[in-house]
Enzyme design. Structure first.
Site, PDB file in Angstrom:
ATOM      1  N   ASN A   1      -4.467   2.517  -3.307  1.00 30.86           N
ATOM      2  CA  ASN A   1      -3.657   3.230  -2.325  1.00 30.86           C
ATOM      3  C   ASN A   1      -2.443   3.845  -3.008  1.00 30.86           C
ATOM      4  OD1 ASN A   1      -2.795   0.523  -2.566  1.00 30.86           O
ATOM      5  ND2 ASN A   1      -1.772   0.566  -0.592  1.00 30.86           N
TER       6      ASN A   1
ATOM      7  N   GLU B   1       1.063   5.585  -1.880  1.00 31.05           N
ATOM      8  CA  GLU B   1       1.966   5.907  -0.782  1.00 31.05           C
ATOM      9  C   GLU B   1       2.966   6.971  -1.220  1.00 31.05           C
ATOM     10  OE1 GLU B   1       3.432   2.069   0.470  1.00 31.05           O
ATOM     11  OE2 GLU B   1       1.494   1.550   1.359  1.00 31.05           O
TER      12      GLU B   1
ATOM     13  N   CYS C   1      -5.350   5.941   1.315  1.00 29.75           N
ATOM     14  CA  CYS C   1      -5.948   4.628   1.082  1.00 29.75           C
ATOM     15  C   CYS C   1      -6.742   4.596  -0.221  1.00 29.75           C
ATOM     16  CB  CYS C   1      -6.894   4.271   2.222  1.00 29.75           C
ATOM     17  SG  CYS C   1      -6.107   4.053   3.813  1.00 29.75           S
TER      18      CYS C   1
ATOM     19  N   GLU D   1      -9.773   3.540  -0.710  1.00 29.50           N
ATOM     20  CA  GLU D   1     -11.162   3.973  -0.552  1.00 29.50           C
ATOM     21  C   GLU D   1     -11.291   5.479  -0.711  1.00 29.50           C
ATOM     22  OE1 GLU D   1      -9.344   1.990   1.333  1.00 29.50           O
ATOM     23  OE2 GLU D   1     -10.554   0.600   2.517  1.00 29.50           O
TER      24      GLU D   1
ATOM     25  N   CYS E   1      -9.904   1.222   7.061  1.00 33.84           N
ATOM     26  CA  CYS E   1      -9.362   1.849   8.274  1.00 33.84           C
ATOM     27  C   CYS E   1     -10.377   2.860   8.820  1.00 33.84           C
ATOM     28  CB  CYS E   1      -8.020   2.506   7.979  1.00 33.84           C
ATOM     29  SG  CYS E   1      -8.144   4.088   7.126  1.00 33.84           S
TER      30      CYS E   1
HETATM   31  N1  THU Z   1      -4.830   0.609   2.957  1.00 32.04           N
HETATM   32  C1  THU Z   1      -5.843   0.941   2.118  1.00 32.04           C
HETATM   33  O1  THU Z   1      -5.633   1.508   1.049  1.00 32.04           O
HETATM   34  N2  THU Z   1      -7.108   0.606   2.485  1.00 32.04           N
HETATM   35  C2  THU Z   1      -7.427  -0.144   3.562  1.00 32.04           C
HETATM   36  O2  THU Z   1      -8.590  -0.470   3.749  1.00 32.04           O
HETATM   37  C3  THU Z   1      -6.377  -0.550   4.523  1.00 32.04           C
HETATM   38  C4  THU Z   1      -5.021  -0.021   4.245  1.00 32.04           C
HETATM   39  C5  THU Z   1      -3.466   0.922   2.541  1.00 32.04           C
HETATM   40  C6  THU Z   1      -2.779   2.049   3.244  1.00 32.04           C
HETATM   41  C7  THU Z   1      -1.329   1.709   3.021  1.00 32.04           C
HETATM   42  O3  THU Z   1      -0.925   2.177   1.750  1.00 32.04           O
HETATM   43  C8  THU Z   1      -1.304   0.193   2.995  1.00 32.04           C
HETATM   44  O4  THU Z   1      -2.647  -0.208   2.743  1.00 32.04           O
HETATM   45  C9  THU Z   1      -0.809  -0.452   4.278  1.00 32.04           C
HETATM   46  O5  THU Z   1      -1.518   0.024   5.364  1.00 32.04           O
END
Ligand code: THU
Length: 157
Positions: A66, A68, A77, A79, A111
């Site tokens: 991920n 941000e 994310c 994935e 998600c």
């Molecule tokens: N996140 C992912 O990268 N994958 C997931 O399956 C769930 C959430 C990340 C998004 C964000 O950077 C952090 O987790 C919190 O939601």
């Protein structure tokens, strides 16, 4: 596998996994790589590290974490990072993805946005939802996103 559908990934070799046709060694490798990918996460806001390891049909493994952003809505994310890397490197046929986080009590689950992006590339591939101890729950994308909308549905009469 226990009665809850949880697999304890103890690295036994030589047996085909009856659930998905992937060799146990490959499953273990994919899970291990998803946890390695997690270490690259850029998540100063949530502090929630996620990693993904995406297996293509030709055997290549693409990693993602991920990422941000100070403009919060621009975060992506793990994935989708892995899928974008794979597609940009010429790979669009996927067999499986392993997803990793630091949460020890429950299995990380993708998600809704990521499920839909996965769906673009088929419904029948395997999603390994993991814990840091290497155990996993295995689902198909179809199980995670039933009655989905995909490229085949994009017809106009
Ligand atoms: N996140 C992912 O990268 N994958 C997931 O399956 C769930 C959430 C990340 C998004 C964000 O950077 C952090 O987790 C919190 O939601």
């Amino acid at each position: 596998m226990n009665e809850d559908g949880v697999h304890i990934n103890n690295g036994h070799s030589g047996l085909n996994n009856p659930d998905c046709g992937l060799e146990p060694e490959l499953i273990q490798k994919l899970i291990q790589k998803s946890h390695e990918a997690k270490t690259k996460a850029h998540c100063p806001y949530s502090r929630f590290r996620v990693g993904a390891a995406l297996l293509s049909q030709d055997g290549r493994i693409f990693l993602g974490c991920n990422i941000e952003n100070a403009c919060y809505t621009l975060g992506i994310c793990a994935e989708r990072t892995a899928i974008q890397t794979a597609v940009s490197e010429g790979s669009k046929k996927f067999t499986a993805i392993a997803i990793a986080s630091d949460v020890e009590e429950e299995y990380i689950t993708p998600c809704g946005a990521c499920r839909q992006v996965m769906r673009e590339f088929g419904s029948e591939w395997q999603i390994f939802l993991t814990k840091p101890n290497g155990s996993y729950v295995l689902k198909t994308l179809h199980q995670l996103l039933p009655m989905s909308f995909g490229p085949e549905n994009l017809t106009v009469t």
